[in-house]
Motif scaffolding. Structure first.
Motif, PDB file in Angstrom:
ATOM      1  N   LEU A   1      44.018 135.945 -23.716  1.00 14.05           N
ATOM      2  CA  LEU A   1      42.846 136.185 -24.554  1.00 14.05           C
ATOM      3  C   LEU A   1      42.846 135.367 -25.842  1.00 14.05           C
ATOM      4  N   VAL A   2      43.875 134.564 -26.060  1.00 13.91           N
ATOM      5  CA  VAL A   2      43.954 133.777 -27.293  1.00 13.91           C
ATOM      6  C   VAL A   2      42.677 132.940 -27.433  1.00 13.91           C
ATOM      7  N   ASP A   3      42.067 132.993 -28.611  1.00 10.45           N
ATOM      8  CA  ASP A   3      40.833 132.252 -28.921  1.00 10.45           C
ATOM      9  C   ASP A   3      39.640 132.657 -28.047  1.00 10.45           C
ATOM     10  N   LEU A   4      39.623 133.893 -27.607  1.00 10.66           N
ATOM     11  CA  LEU A   4      38.501 134.369 -26.790  1.00 10.66           C
ATOM     12  C   LEU A   4      37.999 135.687 -27.377  1.00 10.66           C
ATOM     13  N   ASP A   5      36.900 135.609 -28.101  1.00 13.63           N
ATOM     14  CA  ASP A   5      36.344 136.789 -28.756  1.00 13.63           C
ATOM     15  C   ASP A   5      35.791 137.775 -27.741  1.00 13.63           C
ATOM     16  N   LEU A   6      35.699 139.024 -28.153  1.00 16.96           N
ATOM     17  CA  LEU A   6      35.186 140.084 -27.314  1.00 16.96           C
ATOM     18  C   LEU A   6      33.783 139.754 -26.804  1.00 16.96           C
ATOM     19  N   GLY A   7      33.565 139.920 -25.503  1.00 16.70           N
ATOM     20  CA  GLY A   7      32.259 139.669 -24.895  1.00 16.70           C
ATOM     21  C   GLY A   7      31.959 138.197 -24.642  1.00 16.70           C
ATOM     22  N   MET A   8      32.907 137.327 -24.925  1.00 18.25           N
ATOM     23  CA  MET A   8      32.711 135.886 -24.748  1.00 18.25           C
ATOM     24  C   MET A   8      33.489 135.394 -23.526  1.00 18.25           C
ATOM     25  N   TYR A   9      33.095 134.235 -23.027  1.00 17.87           N
ATOM     26  CA  TYR A   9      33.797 133.612 -21.908  1.00 17.87           C
ATOM     27  C   TYR A   9      33.994 132.126 -22.196  1.00 17.87           C
ATOM     28  N   LYS A  10      34.959 131.552 -21.485  1.00 14.63           N
ATOM     29  CA  LYS A  10      35.127 130.100 -21.529  1.00 14.63           C
ATOM     30  C   LYS A  10      35.447 129.615 -20.127  1.00 14.63           C
ATOM     31  N   ILE A  11      34.983 128.419 -19.841  1.00 12.80           N
ATOM     32  CA  ILE A  11      35.172 127.796 -18.539  1.00 12.80           C
ATOM     33  C   ILE A  11      36.403 126.917 -18.586  1.00 12.80           C
ATOM     34  N   ILE A  12      37.265 127.060 -17.592  1.00 10.74           N
ATOM     35  CA  ILE A  12      38.476 126.251 -17.457  1.00 10.74           C
ATOM     36  C   ILE A  12      38.284 125.369 -16.227  1.00 10.74           C
ATOM     37  N   ARG A  13      38.360 124.085 -16.410  1.00  8.78           N
ATOM     38  CA  ARG A  13      38.267 123.163 -15.269  1.00  8.78           C
ATOM     39  C   ARG A  13      39.622 122.494 -15.128  1.00  8.78           C
ATOM     40  N   GLU A  14      40.264 122.772 -13.999  1.00  9.17           N
ATOM     41  CA  GLU A  14      41.612 122.198 -13.769  1.00  9.17           C
ATOM     42  C   GLU A  14      41.615 121.349 -12.524  1.00  9.17           C
TER      43      GLU A  14
END
Length: 178
Positions: free
Chosen positions: A165-178
């Protein structure tokens, strides 16, 4: 594609409409992704969504031993001896858990306010635990802490494997492309 989402309390881990609660669809407008594992409506924290069926299976199937890290605020003040039962695996009736890594921690510094707040009793302290397990059966952490006499008041999944959850605020998402 992998999406990391910090699920708030009260959100249901499904995309279809729910009569009483918000769902993943209210936060993540990306079609074709599905949660790899779930969190109960009354739990918070990390959910990984993906369009990769194999990755989804690797997260949810205990045979892959992908470790999940939880922060649990429990009612009472367990001693190390109380936690040993969880370290050796505890019989929950329908199954015996695998051994858990567990330690008492300070309240996490980056913690958000929960709405609604947990119920606290002035005469009973609460304690934060960090619990690492590779399973993830229905309400497992809550059942584990309850079994040893320390009911979980608040449960946050902080990590799944190397994802956190580091650097991920509540209710937010981030996309990881690997």
């Amino acid at each position: 594609m992998k999406i990391l989402f910090n699920k708030p309390y009260g959100v249901v881990c499904q995309f279809s409409k729910h009569d009483k609660h918000e769902t993943l669809k209210d936060f993540i407008p990306i079609p074709g992704v599905y949660p790899a594992g779930r969190l109960d409506t009354d739990s918070e924290g990390l959910i990984i969504l993906t369009d990769d069926g194999l990755f989804q299976h690797q997260i949810s199937d205990p045979k892959y031993k992908m470790q999940k890290t939880y922060w649990a605020q429990v009612e009472g003040a367990p001693k190390e001896s109380d936690l040993d039962e969880l370290r050796h695996g505890v019989d929950l009736g329908d199954f015996k858990t695998l051994p858990a890594e567990i330690k008492i921690i300070d309240q996490p510094k980056t913690l958000w306010e929960r709405t609604p707040p947990i119920r606290e009793r002035k005469t009973i302290p609460t304690t934060w635990l960090e619990i690492r397990i590779s399973e993830g059966k229905n309400r497992q952490v809550r059942r584990m802490t309850g079994k040893i006499g320390y009911p979980t008041l608040r449960l946050i999944r902080f990590a799944i494997g190397a994802y956190t959850l580091v650097d991920l605020d509540l209710g937010m998402y981030k996309i990881i492309r690997e």
